[in-house]
Scaffold this motif. Structure first.
Motif, PDB file in Angstrom:
ATOM      1  N   VAL A 178       8.733  62.681  39.906  1.00 23.55           N
ATOM      2  CA  VAL A 178      10.126  62.391  39.594  1.00 23.55           C
ATOM      3  C   VAL A 178      10.376  62.865  38.167  1.00 23.55           C
ATOM      4  O   VAL A 178       9.550  62.628  37.290  1.00 23.55           O
ATOM      5  CB  VAL A 178      10.422  60.880  39.707  1.00 23.55           C
ATOM      6  CG1 VAL A 178      11.865  60.568  39.333  1.00 23.55           C
ATOM      7  CG2 VAL A 178      10.107  60.368  41.096  1.00 23.55           C
ATOM      8  N   SER A 179      11.472  63.552  37.951  1.00 25.17           N
ATOM      9  CA  SER A 179      11.816  63.984  36.600  1.00 25.17           C
ATOM     10  C   SER A 179      13.097  63.301  36.173  1.00 25.17           C
ATOM     11  O   SER A 179      13.878  62.829  36.989  1.00 25.17           O
ATOM     12  CB  SER A 179      11.986  65.500  36.539  1.00 25.17           C
ATOM     13  OG  SER A 179      13.156  65.886  37.230  1.00 25.17           O
ATOM     14  N   HIS A 180      13.306  63.275  34.863  1.00 27.11           N
ATOM     15  CA  HIS A 180      14.508  62.669  34.306  1.00 27.11           C
ATOM     16  C   HIS A 180      15.055  63.598  33.243  1.00 27.11           C
ATOM     17  O   HIS A 180      14.328  63.997  32.339  1.00 27.11           O
ATOM     18  CB  HIS A 180      14.192  61.307  33.691  1.00 27.11           C
ATOM     19  CG  HIS A 180      15.376  60.677  33.040  1.00 27.11           C
ATOM     20  ND1 HIS A 180      16.431  60.194  33.765  1.00 27.11           N
ATOM     21  CD2 HIS A 180      15.682  60.465  31.749  1.00 27.11           C
ATOM     22  CE1 HIS A 180      17.338  59.696  32.926  1.00 27.11           C
ATOM     23  NE2 HIS A 180      16.906  59.859  31.703  1.00 27.11           N
ATOM     24  N   ARG A 181      16.291  63.978  33.390  1.00 22.78           N
ATOM     25  CA  ARG A 181      16.947  64.818  32.392  1.00 22.78           C
ATOM     26  C   ARG A 181      18.082  64.018  31.791  1.00 22.78           C
ATOM     27  O   ARG A 181      19.017  63.629  32.484  1.00 22.78           O
ATOM     28  CB  ARG A 181      17.479  66.098  33.035  1.00 22.78           C
ATOM     29  CG  ARG A 181      17.934  67.102  32.001  1.00 22.78           C
ATOM     30  CD  ARG A 181      18.341  68.387  32.647  1.00 22.78           C
ATOM     31  NE  ARG A 181      19.730  68.237  33.067  1.00 22.78           N
ATOM     32  CZ  ARG A 181      20.350  69.061  33.871  1.00 22.78           C
ATOM     33  NH1 ARG A 181      19.709  70.083  34.379  1.00 22.78           N
ATOM     34  NH2 ARG A 181      21.602  68.876  34.195  1.00 22.78           N
ATOM     35  N   LYS A 182      17.999  63.762  30.508  1.00 29.85           N
ATOM     36  CA  LYS A 182      19.033  63.001  29.821  1.00 29.85           C
ATOM     37  C   LYS A 182      20.242  63.881  29.561  1.00 29.85           C
ATOM     38  O   LYS A 182      20.121  65.092  29.414  1.00 29.85           O
ATOM     39  CB  LYS A 182      18.504  62.469  28.498  1.00 29.85           C
ATOM     40  CG  LYS A 182      17.389  61.473  28.634  1.00 29.85           C
ATOM     41  CD  LYS A 182      16.909  61.033  27.287  1.00 29.85           C
ATOM     42  CE  LYS A 182      15.761  60.064  27.417  1.00 29.85           C
ATOM     43  NZ  LYS A 182      15.239  59.661  26.125  1.00 29.85           N
ATOM     44  N   GLY A 183      21.387  63.255  29.456  1.00 27.23           N
ATOM     45  CA  GLY A 183      22.603  63.970  29.086  1.00 27.23           C
ATOM     46  C   GLY A 183      22.543  64.389  27.625  1.00 27.23           C
ATOM     47  O   GLY A 183      21.748  63.867  26.850  1.00 27.23           O
ATOM     48  N   PHE A 184      23.407  65.284  27.227  1.00 22.71           N
ATOM     49  CA  PHE A 184      23.377  65.792  25.852  1.00 22.71           C
ATOM     50  C   PHE A 184      23.624  64.705  24.816  1.00 22.71           C
ATOM     51  O   PHE A 184      23.150  64.769  23.706  1.00 22.71           O
ATOM     52  CB  PHE A 184      24.380  66.940  25.680  1.00 22.71           C
ATOM     53  CG  PHE A 184      25.811  66.507  25.696  1.00 22.71           C
ATOM     54  CD1 PHE A 184      26.488  66.413  26.910  1.00 22.71           C
ATOM     55  CD2 PHE A 184      26.474  66.210  24.537  1.00 22.71           C
ATOM     56  CE1 PHE A 184      27.813  66.016  26.945  1.00 22.71           C
ATOM     57  CE2 PHE A 184      27.802  65.803  24.554  1.00 22.71           C
ATOM     58  CZ  PHE A 184      28.469  65.715  25.766  1.00 22.71           C
ATOM     59  N   TRP A 185      24.365  63.674  25.174  1.00 20.84           N
ATOM     60  CA  TRP A 185      24.688  62.607  24.225  1.00 20.84           C
ATOM     61  C   TRP A 185      23.598  61.559  24.104  1.00 20.84           C
ATOM     62  O   TRP A 185      23.631  60.709  23.245  1.00 20.84           O
ATOM     63  CB  TRP A 185      26.011  61.953  24.604  1.00 20.84           C
ATOM     64  CG  TRP A 185      26.011  61.397  25.998  1.00 20.84           C
ATOM     65  CD1 TRP A 185      26.313  62.075  27.135  1.00 20.84           C
ATOM     66  CD2 TRP A 185      25.678  60.094  26.404  1.00 20.84           C
ATOM     67  NE1 TRP A 185      26.186  61.258  28.231  1.00 20.84           N
ATOM     68  CE2 TRP A 185      25.804  60.038  27.806  1.00 20.84           C
ATOM     69  CE3 TRP A 185      25.289  58.948  25.731  1.00 20.84           C
ATOM     70  CZ2 TRP A 185      25.532  58.872  28.536  1.00 20.84           C
ATOM     71  CZ3 TRP A 185      25.030  57.793  26.442  1.00 20.84           C
ATOM     72  CH2 TRP A 185      25.158  57.777  27.837  1.00 20.84           C
ATOM     73  N   MET A 186      22.573  61.615  24.986  1.00 22.26           N
ATOM     74  CA  MET A 186      21.508  60.609  24.963  1.00 22.26           C
ATOM     75  C   MET A 186      20.305  61.033  24.117  1.00 22.26           C
ATOM     76  O   MET A 186      19.335  60.317  24.006  1.00 22.26           O
ATOM     77  CB  MET A 186      21.048  60.295  26.388  1.00 22.26           C
ATOM     78  CG  MET A 186      22.110  59.627  27.219  1.00 22.26           C
ATOM     79  SD  MET A 186      21.569  59.329  28.889  1.00 22.26           S
ATOM     80  CE  MET A 186      20.346  58.083  28.650  1.00 22.26           C
ATOM     81  N   GLY A 187      20.345  62.216  23.543  1.00 24.04           N
ATOM     82  CA  GLY A 187      19.244  62.645  22.681  1.00 24.04           C
ATOM     83  C   GLY A 187      18.275  63.444  23.322  1.00 24.04           C
ATOM     84  O   GLY A 187      17.494  63.885  23.814  1.00 24.04           O
ATOM     85  N   VAL A 194      18.804  62.419  42.524  1.00 22.29           N
ATOM     86  CA  VAL A 194      19.010  60.983  42.702  1.00 22.29           C
ATOM     87  C   VAL A 194      20.197  60.588  41.839  1.00 22.29           C
ATOM     88  O   VAL A 194      20.225  60.875  40.643  1.00 22.29           O
ATOM     89  CB  VAL A 194      17.749  60.194  42.272  1.00 22.29           C
ATOM     90  CG1 VAL A 194      17.979  58.696  42.431  1.00 22.29           C
ATOM     91  CG2 VAL A 194      16.547  60.646  43.070  1.00 22.29           C
ATOM     92  N   LYS A 195      21.183  59.968  42.442  1.00 21.84           N
ATOM     93  CA  LYS A 195      22.380  59.567  41.708  1.00 21.84           C
ATOM     94  C   LYS A 195      22.070  58.323  40.869  1.00 21.84           C
ATOM     95  O   LYS A 195      21.598  57.310  41.380  1.00 21.84           O
ATOM     96  CB  LYS A 195      23.522  59.242  42.668  1.00 21.84           C
ATOM     97  CG  LYS A 195      23.927  60.413  43.541  1.00 21.84           C
ATOM     98  CD  LYS A 195      24.621  61.464  42.730  1.00 21.84           C
ATOM     99  CE  LYS A 195      25.078  62.594  43.623  1.00 21.84           C
ATOM    100  NZ  LYS A 195      25.541  63.736  42.908  1.00 21.84           N
ATOM    101  N   THR A 196      22.296  58.409  39.560  1.00 20.99           N
ATOM    102  CA  THR A 196      22.121  57.282  38.653  1.00 20.99           C
ATOM    103  C   THR A 196      23.326  57.222  37.724  1.00 20.99           C
ATOM    104  O   THR A 196      24.083  58.179  37.613  1.00 20.99           O
ATOM    105  CB  THR A 196      20.829  57.421  37.808  1.00 20.99           C
ATOM    106  OG1 THR A 196      20.920  58.598  37.017  1.00 20.99           O
ATOM    107  CG2 THR A 196      19.596  57.481  38.683  1.00 20.99           C
ATOM    108  N   THR A 197      23.478  56.115  37.022  1.00 18.64           N
ATOM    109  CA  THR A 197      24.618  55.965  36.123  1.00 18.64           C
ATOM    110  C   THR A 197      24.405  56.732  34.818  1.00 18.64           C
ATOM    111  O   THR A 197      25.361  57.163  34.201  1.00 18.64           O
ATOM    112  CB  THR A 197      24.873  54.477  35.801  1.00 18.64           C
ATOM    113  OG1 THR A 197      23.672  53.911  35.295  1.00 18.64           O
ATOM    114  CG2 THR A 197      25.321  53.727  37.029  1.00 18.64           C
ATOM    115  N   LEU A 198      23.159  56.884  34.387  1.00 20.95           N
ATOM    116  CA  LEU A 198      22.870  57.606  33.144  1.00 20.95           C
ATOM    117  C   LEU A 198      21.909  58.746  33.414  1.00 20.95           C
ATOM    118  O   LEU A 198      20.810  58.543  33.919  1.00 20.95           O
ATOM    119  CB  LEU A 198      22.247  56.658  32.110  1.00 20.95           C
ATOM    120  CG  LEU A 198      23.125  55.497  31.654  1.00 20.95           C
ATOM    121  CD1 LEU A 198      22.336  54.564  30.762  1.00 20.95           C
ATOM    122  CD2 LEU A 198      24.347  56.014  30.931  1.00 20.95           C
TER     123      LEU A 198
END
Length: 59
Positions: A50-59, A29-33
């Motif tokens: 639904v899963s959520h993987r944060k970017g490396f800069w988000m902790g 799913v395309k999201t901004t963050l």
């Protein structure tokens, strides 16, 4: 404490159509963050999670 055991001799079933899940389908799913993925049954296409993987800069 609950112990986790890998079991390759069993297949989970879809809670919607009760089909044995031998293949799990997903879409990004395309999201901004970060990135999100929707996992769904390959037989009835109903959403399983639904899963959520944060970017490396988000902790």
């Amino acid at each position: 404490m609950i112990k986790a055991t890998e079991r390759n001799d069993l297949h989970p079933t879809c809670p919607h159509c009760v089909a044995k899940l031998t293949e799990l389908a997903y879409q990004e799913v395309k999201t901004t963050l970060g990135k999100r993925f929707v996992y769904f049954c390959s037989s009835c296409t109903k959403t399983l999670g639904v899963s959520h993987r944060k970017g490396f800069w988000m902790g």
